[in-house]
Write a protein that holds these residues in place. Structure first.
Motif, mmCIF file in Angstrom:
data_model
loop_
_atom_site.group_PDB
_atom_site.id
_atom_site.type_symbol
_atom_site.label_atom_id
_atom_site.label_comp_id
_atom_site.label_asym_id
_atom_site.label_seq_id
_atom_site.Cartn_x
_atom_site.Cartn_y
_atom_site.Cartn_z
ATOM 1 N N ALA A 175 0.861 -1.180 0.000
ATOM 2 C CA ALA A 175 0.000 0.000 0.000
ATOM 3 C C ALA A 175 0.894 1.225 0.000
ATOM 4 C CB ALA A 175 -0.899 -0.005 1.229
ATOM 5 N N LEU A 176 0.825 2.004 -1.069
ATOM 6 C CA LEU A 176 1.572 3.249 -1.174
ATOM 7 C C LEU A 176 0.637 4.364 -0.728
ATOM 8 C CD1 LEU A 176 4.208 4.620 -2.095
ATOM 9 C CD2 LEU A 176 3.216 4.811 -4.379
ATOM 10 N N TYR A 177 0.926 4.951 0.418
ATOM 11 C CA TYR A 177 0.023 5.922 1.024
ATOM 12 C C TYR A 177 -0.091 7.188 0.155
ATOM 13 C CZ TYR A 177 1.543 3.142 5.110
ATOM 14 O OH TYR A 177 1.872 2.127 5.978
ATOM 15 N N PRO A 178 -1.297 7.766 0.062
ATOM 16 C CA PRO A 178 -2.459 7.320 0.813
ATOM 17 C C PRO A 178 -3.383 6.348 0.090
ATOM 18 C CG PRO A 178 -2.906 9.463 -0.165
ATOM 19 C CD PRO A 178 -1.488 9.105 -0.534
ATOM 20 N N ASN A 179 -3.386 6.279 -1.247
ATOM 21 C CA ASN A 179 -4.545 5.654 -1.899
ATOM 22 C C ASN A 179 -4.225 4.683 -3.029
ATOM 23 O OD1 ASN A 179 -3.721 7.730 -3.777
ATOM 24 N ND2 ASN A 179 -5.751 7.665 -4.680
ATOM 25 N N LEU A 180 -3.070 4.034 -2.972
ATOM 26 C CA LEU A 180 -2.719 3.101 -4.044
ATOM 27 C C LEU A 180 -2.290 1.770 -3.460
ATOM 28 C CD1 LEU A 180 -2.261 2.614 -7.089
ATOM 29 C CD2 LEU A 180 0.073 3.456 -6.761
ATOM 30 N N LEU A 181 -2.903 0.695 -3.948
ATOM 31 C CA LEU A 181 -2.552 -0.670 -3.560
ATOM 32 C C LEU A 181 -1.931 -1.348 -4.771
ATOM 33 C CD1 LEU A 181 -5.918 -1.568 -1.768
ATOM 34 C CD2 LEU A 181 -3.962 -0.275 -0.871
ATOM 35 N N LEU A 182 -0.766 -1.947 -4.597
ATOM 36 C CA LEU A 182 -0.001 -2.507 -5.703
ATOM 37 C C LEU A 182 0.373 -3.953 -5.426
ATOM 38 C CD1 LEU A 182 2.482 0.480 -6.133
ATOM 39 C CD2 LEU A 182 0.697 -0.140 -7.765
ATOM 40 N N HIS A 236 4.277 -9.569 -9.430
ATOM 41 C CA HIS A 236 4.582 -10.990 -9.566
ATOM 42 C C HIS A 236 5.501 -11.137 -10.768
ATOM 43 C CE1 HIS A 236 0.425 -10.124 -8.371
ATOM 44 N NE2 HIS A 236 0.507 -11.143 -7.538
ATOM 45 N N ARG A 237 6.046 -12.303 -10.954
ATOM 46 C CA ARG A 237 6.983 -12.525 -12.057
ATOM 47 C C ARG A 237 6.325 -12.306 -13.421
ATOM 48 N NH1 ARG A 237 8.503 -18.829 -12.136
ATOM 49 N NH2 ARG A 237 9.347 -18.199 -14.174
ATOM 50 N N ASP A 238 4.990 -12.504 -13.509
ATOM 51 C CA ASP A 238 4.347 -12.497 -14.816
ATOM 52 C C ASP A 238 3.200 -11.494 -14.953
ATOM 53 O OD1 ASP A 238 2.611 -13.729 -13.068
ATOM 54 O OD2 ASP A 238 2.350 -15.557 -14.262
ATOM 55 N N HIS A 239 2.863 -10.783 -13.884
ATOM 56 C CA HIS A 239 1.854 -9.729 -13.996
ATOM 57 C C HIS A 239 1.920 -8.830 -12.768
ATOM 58 C CE1 HIS A 239 -0.537 -12.328 -11.331
ATOM 59 N NE2 HIS A 239 -1.341 -11.297 -11.112
ATOM 60 N N ALA A 240 1.274 -7.698 -12.886
ATOM 61 C CA ALA A 240 1.177 -6.751 -11.780
ATOM 62 C C ALA A 240 -0.239 -6.207 -11.756
ATOM 63 C CB ALA A 240 2.191 -5.615 -11.950
ATOM 64 N N PHE A 241 -0.609 -5.602 -10.632
ATOM 65 C CA PHE A 241 -1.902 -4.937 -10.596
ATOM 66 C C PHE A 241 -1.821 -3.679 -9.744
ATOM 67 C CE2 PHE A 241 -2.520 -8.166 -7.141
ATOM 68 C CZ PHE A 241 -2.739 -7.301 -6.075
ATOM 69 N N ALA A 242 -2.767 -2.798 -9.969
ATOM 70 C CA ALA A 242 -2.893 -1.570 -9.197
ATOM 71 C C ALA A 242 -4.357 -1.383 -8.830
ATOM 72 C CB ALA A 242 -2.397 -0.376 -10.000
ATOM 73 N N ILE A 243 -4.593 -0.982 -7.593
ATOM 74 C CA ILE A 243 -5.943 -0.645 -7.128
ATOM 75 C C ILE A 243 -5.905 0.803 -6.670
ATOM 76 C CG2 ILE A 243 -7.842 -1.242 -5.606
ATOM 77 C CD1 ILE A 243 -6.541 -3.980 -5.190
ATOM 78 N N LEU A 244 -6.617 1.661 -7.380
ATOM 79 C CA LEU A 244 -6.690 3.069 -7.040
ATOM 80 C C LEU A 244 -7.923 3.295 -6.177
ATOM 81 C CD1 LEU A 244 -5.074 2.796 -9.798
ATOM 82 C CD2 LEU A 244 -5.664 5.200 -10.162
ATOM 83 N N ASP A 283 -10.732 1.070 -8.096
ATOM 84 C CA ASP A 283 -10.525 0.844 -9.527
ATOM 85 C C ASP A 283 -9.325 -0.077 -9.704
ATOM 86 O OD1 ASP A 283 -12.622 2.525 -10.134
ATOM 87 O OD2 ASP A 283 -11.358 4.277 -10.506
ATOM 88 N N VAL A 284 -9.563 -1.258 -10.254
ATOM 89 C CA VAL A 284 -8.542 -2.306 -10.355
ATOM 90 C C VAL A 284 -8.062 -2.411 -11.803
ATOM 91 C CG1 VAL A 284 -8.018 -4.734 -9.928
ATOM 92 C CG2 VAL A 284 -9.703 -3.538 -8.485
ATOM 93 N N HIS A 285 -6.732 -2.445 -11.992
ATOM 94 C CA HIS A 285 -6.121 -2.571 -13.324
ATOM 95 C C HIS A 285 -5.042 -3.650 -13.258
ATOM 96 C CE1 HIS A 285 -7.785 1.304 -14.917
ATOM 97 N NE2 HIS A 285 -7.810 1.591 -13.625
ATOM 98 N N LEU A 286 -5.005 -4.520 -14.278
ATOM 99 C CA LEU A 286 -3.993 -5.569 -14.351
ATOM 100 C C LEU A 286 -3.050 -5.318 -15.526
ATOM 101 C CD1 LEU A 286 -6.833 -7.132 -13.272
ATOM 102 C CD2 LEU A 286 -5.132 -8.932 -13.044
ATOM 103 N N TYR A 287 -1.770 -5.622 -15.311
ATOM 104 C CA TYR A 287 -0.709 -5.346 -16.280
ATOM 105 C C TYR A 287 0.121 -6.607 -16.537
ATOM 106 C CZ TYR A 287 -1.692 -0.451 -15.137
ATOM 107 O OH TYR A 287 -2.314 0.756 -14.942
ATOM 108 N N TYR A 288 0.736 -6.636 -17.754
ATOM 109 C CA TYR A 288 1.523 -7.803 -18.155
ATOM 110 C C TYR A 288 2.825 -7.362 -18.814
ATOM 111 C CZ TYR A 288 -2.850 -10.071 -17.093
ATOM 112 O OH TYR A 288 -3.973 -10.506 -16.441
ATOM 113 N N ALA A 289 3.707 -8.338 -19.002
ATOM 114 C CA ALA A 289 5.028 -8.039 -19.552
ATOM 115 C C ALA A 289 4.987 -7.764 -21.050
ATOM 116 C CB ALA A 289 5.989 -9.196 -19.261
ATOM 117 N N THR A 290 3.976 -8.295 -21.741
ATOM 118 C CA THR A 290 3.839 -8.091 -23.177
ATOM 119 C C THR A 290 2.399 -7.705 -23.495
ATOM 120 O OG1 THR A 290 3.261 -10.398 -23.651
ATOM 121 C CG2 THR A 290 5.611 -9.838 -23.634
#
Length: 375
Positions: free
Chosen positions: A273-280, A283-291, A303-310
């Motif tokens: 949790a990156l204060y104040p309002n971001l949850l991250l 992983h080796r093959d994907h990442a996510f962010a919750i605003l 608001d949930v977003h998922l990210y990938y290497a390609t």
């Protein structure tokens, strides 16, 4: 609330009490937090995926203020107040692409997508589009400090925060291996949850692993409580696991790994949790962010977003990954909403912390108390 209330919050975790109820229920306290915790910090506003093309405009109200994220004709993302410099009219009501100039619907003052004021019809009288008393160069859209990291657009409303790379140097160093292109998974890799809880309870729950055996039995079946570790630093806290298990398709295929990761990440994953309002999460093959977007003291949109290497990951596997994470995050709703209801108990004194397990949550409480006391 008294200063002694906040002093006890800042005690070592073994002796500390949690934040008083007012920090979760009182509208005046919520307004004060927006000023002292949100306006003065780097806050997650939206993602680059919300404005992928030149001219894309994304309006939103954040910390009570009307803002506009806009990708200019030069490709640069900027954040402005979403108001015309003439009479304060809202410029953009819903997300859209600006073709040409951004026109105010009230008197048709027009702005370039870089924020520059370019036309002022009849400002000097009928047929006179200029006036010596009006300097267009001084009346562009009001720009706010912004920064992009991890695919996320951050804003500093007050303009007083240290540079982002200085303020969050510890996290940038910790996750330096993930300083590489992150590809948003597209429409099937984003969703929102509306939760009847204070934003801090969403952060508190996310950054500790103590609740896993009872709230996330499926996840805990392979990533057990004893496989997790606490993470603490100034400005963020969270937890990690040493037994991350990749999602696989019917043939055993997985998402491609991010490039150049050290062996640690073969099995590890971290959730911060990156204060104040971001949850991250990484992983080796994907990442996510919750605003987290607070809506008063007792409601939060996630608001949930998922990210990938390609950019060309398998759509079926992406959809399965989104479903899996949605299930996990929805499992938390009854907990954070239950804690919010509990804050109506006048005799509740903020609660205690389990010293070995709640250090990441206590870190957030101490961060809030320190900044509120300083204010």
């Amino acid at each position: 609330m008294t200063m002694s209330d906040l002093s006890r919050v800042r005690q070592p975790v073994e002796q500390a009490r949690g934040l008083p109820n007012a920090h979760y229920t009182d509208p005046d306290m919520h307004a004060a937090e927006l000023k002292r915790l949100f306006a003065d910090e780097w806050c997650a506003l939206c993602t680059e995926a919300d404005i992928p093309r030149t001219g894309d405009a994304f309006p939103l109200t954040f910390a009570g203020e009307p803002l506009l994220a806009l990708r200019g004709g030069d490709g640069v993302v900027r954040v402005f107040y979403n108001v015309c410099r003439h009479r304060g009219m809202i410029l953009v009501e819903s997300p859209r692409r600006i073709e040409g100039a951004l026109r105010c619907p009230y008197h048709s003052w027009c702005y370039a997508t870089t924020g520059r004021l370019v036309t002022t019809p009849h400002v000097g009288g009928p047929g006179q589009n200029t006036h010596p008393g009006l300097d267009r160069d001084r009346l562009g859209l009001i720009e706010l400090r912004s920064h992009i990291w991890h695919g996320i657009v951050f804003v500093n409303l007050s303009g007083s925060a240290p540079p982002f790379d200085v303020r969050h140097a510890d996290l940038l160093a910790r996750w330096a291996e993930f300083a590489q292109p992150l590809h948003h998974g597209g429409p099937d890799s984003r969703f929102s949850l509306s939760v009847e809880t204070n934003w801090k309870l969403a952060v508190e729950n996310y950054c500790e692993s103590y609740h896993l055996p009872w709230v996330h039995p499926g996840l805990n079946s392979y990533s057990r409580l004893e496989d997790h570790y606490n993470i603490e630093s100034e400005g963020f806290s969270g937890q990690g696991t040493e037994v991350y298990r990749q999602l696989r398709d019917a043939e055993g295929g997985t998402f491609p790994d991010f490039a150049g990761l050290s062996p640690k990440w073969d099995k590890a994953a971290e959730y911060i949790a990156l204060y104040p309002n971001l949850l991250l999460g990484v992983h080796r093959d994907h990442a996510f962010a919750i605003l987290l977007h607070p809506d008063g003291p007792g409601r939060t949109r996630e608001d949930v977003h998922l990210y990938y290497a390609t950019a060309d990951t398998d759509p079926d596997l992406r959809a399965a990954n989104a479903r899996q994470w949605r299930t996990v995050f929805e499992e938390d709703i009854f907990v954070v909403e239950g804690m919010q209801k509990g804050r109506a108990a006048q005799g509740f004194d903020g609660g205690r912390f389990a010293p070995a397990m709640d250090a990441p949550t206590h870190r957030l409480h101490a961060w809030v108390a320190t900044r509120m006391a300083a204010g």
